[in-house]
Design an enzyme around this catalytic site. Structure first.
Site, PDB file in Angstrom:
ATOM      1  N   LYS A 285      47.841   8.385   9.992  1.00 40.99           N
ATOM      2  CA  LYS A 285      47.533   7.768  11.291  1.00 40.99           C
ATOM      3  C   LYS A 285      48.805   7.695  12.134  1.00 40.99           C
ATOM      4  CE  LYS A 285      43.766   4.692   9.840  1.00 40.99           C
ATOM      5  NZ  LYS A 285      42.692   5.295  10.637  1.00 40.99           N
ATOM      6  N   ARG A 359      34.195   6.603   3.296  1.00 41.68           N
ATOM      7  CA  ARG A 359      32.937   7.170   2.810  1.00 41.68           C
ATOM      8  C   ARG A 359      33.077   7.708   1.390  1.00 41.68           C
ATOM      9  NH1 ARG A 359      32.873  10.967   8.011  1.00 41.68           N
ATOM     10  NH2 ARG A 359      34.163   9.247   8.708  1.00 41.68           N
TER      11      ARG A 359
HETATM   12  N1  BES Z   1      39.439   2.612   8.654  1.00 45.07           N
HETATM   13  C1  BES Z   1      39.205   3.672   9.546  1.00 45.07           C
HETATM   14  C2  BES Z   1      38.227   3.314  10.671  1.00 45.07           C
HETATM   15  C3  BES Z   1      38.702   2.281  11.658  1.00 45.07           C
HETATM   16  C4  BES Z   1      39.289   2.676  12.840  1.00 45.07           C
HETATM   17  C5  BES Z   1      38.500   0.944  11.438  1.00 45.07           C
HETATM   18  C6  BES Z   1      39.686   1.736  13.765  1.00 45.07           C
HETATM   19  C7  BES Z   1      38.901  -0.011  12.354  1.00 45.07           C
HETATM   20  C8  BES Z   1      39.494   0.392  13.531  1.00 45.07           C
HETATM   21  C9  BES Z   1      38.630   4.868   8.807  1.00 45.07           C
HETATM   22  O1  BES Z   1      39.061   5.015   7.502  1.00 45.07           O
HETATM   23  C10 BES Z   1      39.066   6.093   9.542  1.00 45.07           C
HETATM   24  O2  BES Z   1      40.233   6.307   9.618  1.00 45.07           O
HETATM   25  N2  BES Z   1      38.110   6.846  10.069  1.00 45.07           N
HETATM   26  C11 BES Z   1      38.411   8.023  10.803  1.00 45.07           C
HETATM   27  C12 BES Z   1      37.429   9.099  10.407  1.00 45.07           C
HETATM   28  C13 BES Z   1      37.733  10.447  10.975  1.00 45.07           C
HETATM   29  C14 BES Z   1      39.006  10.985  10.380  1.00 45.07           C
HETATM   30  C15 BES Z   1      36.584  11.369  10.683  1.00 45.07           C
HETATM   31  C16 BES Z   1      38.308   7.699  12.285  1.00 45.07           C
HETATM   32  O3  BES Z   1      37.402   6.962  12.675  1.00 45.07           O
HETATM   33  O4  BES Z   1      39.157   8.152  13.039  1.00 45.07           O
HETATM   34 MN    MN Z   2      40.879   6.057   7.326  1.00 40.80          MN
END
Ligand code: BES
Ligand code: MN
Ligand code: ZN
Length: 511
Positions: A285, A359
């Site tokens: 991230k 997931r």
């Molecule tokens: N934990 C995150 C989702 C999230 C984002 C929660 C912002 C709270 C606030 C999750 O694990 C994630 O990173 N999801 C990705 C998925 C993508 C790579 C397909 C996302 O939403 O960017």
């Molecule tokens: Mn994530």
């Protein structure tokens, strides 16, 4: 110590530590007005008989929900006008927000007294007592165990007296609200704890500490070796990049006074995402994107907090809560984009983005849940940023394979005030998660229906039974004070699930 709530009558003497009296005000077409049914005085303090709407206007007081105006210059405790919003739409949520604002505006320490009109403005007295209690306790919540100058001054009053009747009915609601608020605060504490102090190991320990005191509740904790032996390939895969060892938690609640529906005790399995820190893994991230990722175990906190309240609420159905818990880190052994994991039921997932880790761990946990043969599975997860894009931070999307289950959860959410919005699981989008090499891939199409793609993947692991999925990525955390949610973890989901479980099998009252 959490604020405590007590019910009083208008004739009771004013306690010496009384610092504020709250008078509810509604917004009408002719400006702010007092609701009908207010007593002429409480505890010896006269209440106003009417409000001068021009005077309110001069003080810019519109009686919006949660608005508070101090009537300075009166002798004795402060007299505060407390807005309930439009007179036509006063509901439990109005009282939650009003109570939160009132206890915060009342001062630091001491006791405040909130006056409720006779007849509770058409609400059930128990529901009103519940709402005021939840609003007051959650509105005064503070997480300050990491401050060097631990403020010994409370930020709000320490006690709230609610002047309302019938006494025993309102008291029942206060008891219920106190349990709901305590469970929510427990979840908030877990979410707000810094991630290096809330590893999978310490999360398991904190949950064990609380659940071990609860009647009818048992907790099992699987370690790394057991997790591998049980073929939880998603959880193993995600944990590989971290120096912290993963855990799988399972808590079971057996009711003392079970209810029977069609000759069977209903059995609900809850599943909660427990990423104690989500760096994204090798699909790292941004610095900014990582700042709130201690929140990524909110689902696990929510389902375990729900289990912590089942015996206190005398929930009459069986409940299990499963939480796969790990960090998602980019260490040298980390899972790589292009790797394939095998979930417990044998299905394979190509991992194209290691940041779509939730997931993967949920897939294993959902399979475990199906093996328990429950009547319904409900999972709660901070799963996708796309959910925040779609619905913002105050509404969570809900998905499901069983309309009746989704209906019930939506009804529970209307009671709790935690807003949900139904989303589809269209078969037309199934190909979004088609993989070149495995049964499916862990990402959908770029920029398209991200929350749906994640939900479609989860569905692959829920068997044929009833399943619902709450994506709480938005409301799990509040970036500013909103109503009774101070900045930080909110515990969103706890109260909706407790509403669901505590009324499960009861005939529904609203259709
Ligand atoms: N934990 C995150 C989702 C999230 C984002 C929660 C912002 C709270 C606030 C999750 O694990 C994630 O990173 N999801 C990705 C998925 C993508 C790579 C397909 C996302 O939403 O960017
Ligand atoms: Mn994530
Ligand atoms: Zn995550």
């Amino acid at each position: 110590m959490a604020l405590s709530v007590k019910v009083t009558t208008s004739a009771e003497h004013a306690p010496p530590d009384l610092v504020a009296v709250g008078v509810p005000v509604v917004a009408t077409g002719n400006g702010p007005a007092l609701p009908e049914g207010l007593p002429p005085s409480v505890s010896g303090f006269a209440l106003p008989e009417t409000l001068d709407s021009r005077w309110c206007e001069r003080h810019r007081f519109k009686a919006k929900v949660g608005e508070v105006l101090d009537l300075y210059g009166l002798e004795g405790p402060g007299r505060l006008l407390v807005g309930l919003g439009d007179e036509e739409s006063v509901d439990e949520e109005s009282w939650r927000r009003a109570a939160a604002s009132f206890v915060r505006a009342s001062g630091a320490g001491g006791r405040a007294l909130l006056v409720v009109p006779q007849g509770c403005m058409g609400l059930a007295p128990a529901d009103l007592g519940d709402a005021v209690t939840v609003g007051a306790i959650l509105g005064s919540y503070r997480f300050d165990s990491y401050r060097s100058k631990r403020d010994s001054n409370p930020s709000t009053v320490e006690r709230l007296d609610v002047c309302a009747g019938p006494l025993d009915e309102v008291e029942g609601g206060v008891r219920r609200g106190t349990i709901f608020a305590a469970a929510t605060s427990f979840a908030r504490d877990l979410v707000n704890t810094p991630p290096s102090d809330l590893t999978p190991l310490s999360l398991a320990a904190k949950i064990n500490e609380v659940l071990s005191h609860k009647e009818g509740v048992t907790l099992q904790v699987w370690d790394e070796e057991r997790i591998a032996d049980e073929r939880l390939g998603g959880l193993v895969g995600v944990s590989r990049g971290s120096n912290e060892s993963p855990r799988l938690l399972r808590a079971d609640y057996t009711p003392k006074n079970p209810v029977e529906v069609n000759g069977r005790i209903p059995y609900i399995a809850l599943v909660g995402k427990g990423i104690t820190f989500d760096s994204g893994g090798l699909s790292l991230k941004t610095a900014e994107g990582m700042t709130t990722m201690k929140t990524d175990m909110s689902g696990a906190a929510v389902v375990m907090a729900v289990l912590s309240a089942c015996s206190d609420l005398d929930v009459r159905v069986r409940v299990s809560a499963i939480a796969p818990v790990t960090e998602n880190m980019p260490g040298g052994s980390a899972i790589k984009p292009g790797d394939v994991v095998t979930i417990r039921n044998g299905k394979t997932i190509e991992v194209l983005n290691t940041d779509a880790e939730g997931r993967l761990v949920l897939a294993d946990a959902l399979v475990l849940a199906t093996e328990l043969l429950p009547d319904a599975i409900v999972d709660v997860a901070t799963l996708t940023g796309a959910a925040v894009v779609a619905l913002g931070t105050e509404i969570a999307p809900i998905f499901g394979t069983d309309a009746a289950l989704v209906d019930q959860i939506c009804m529970a959410s209307k009671r709790s005030g935690e807003k949900l919005w139904r989303m589809p699981l269209p078969d037309e989008y199934q190909d979004h998660i088609d993989s070149e090499v495995a049964d499916m891939k862990n990402v959908g199409k770029p920029g398209q229906a991200g929350s749906i793609a994640a939900a479609l993947l989860l569905r692959e692991f829920t068997g044929d039974g009833a399943w619902a999925h709450l994506d709480i990525a938005g409301p799990a955390r509040s970036s500013e004070l909103v109503g009774y949610n101070p900045k930080g973890g909110t515990g969103f989901g706890v109260r909706t699930l407790l509403e669901l479980l505590s009324r499960y099998g009861e005939p529904s009252d609203d259709g």
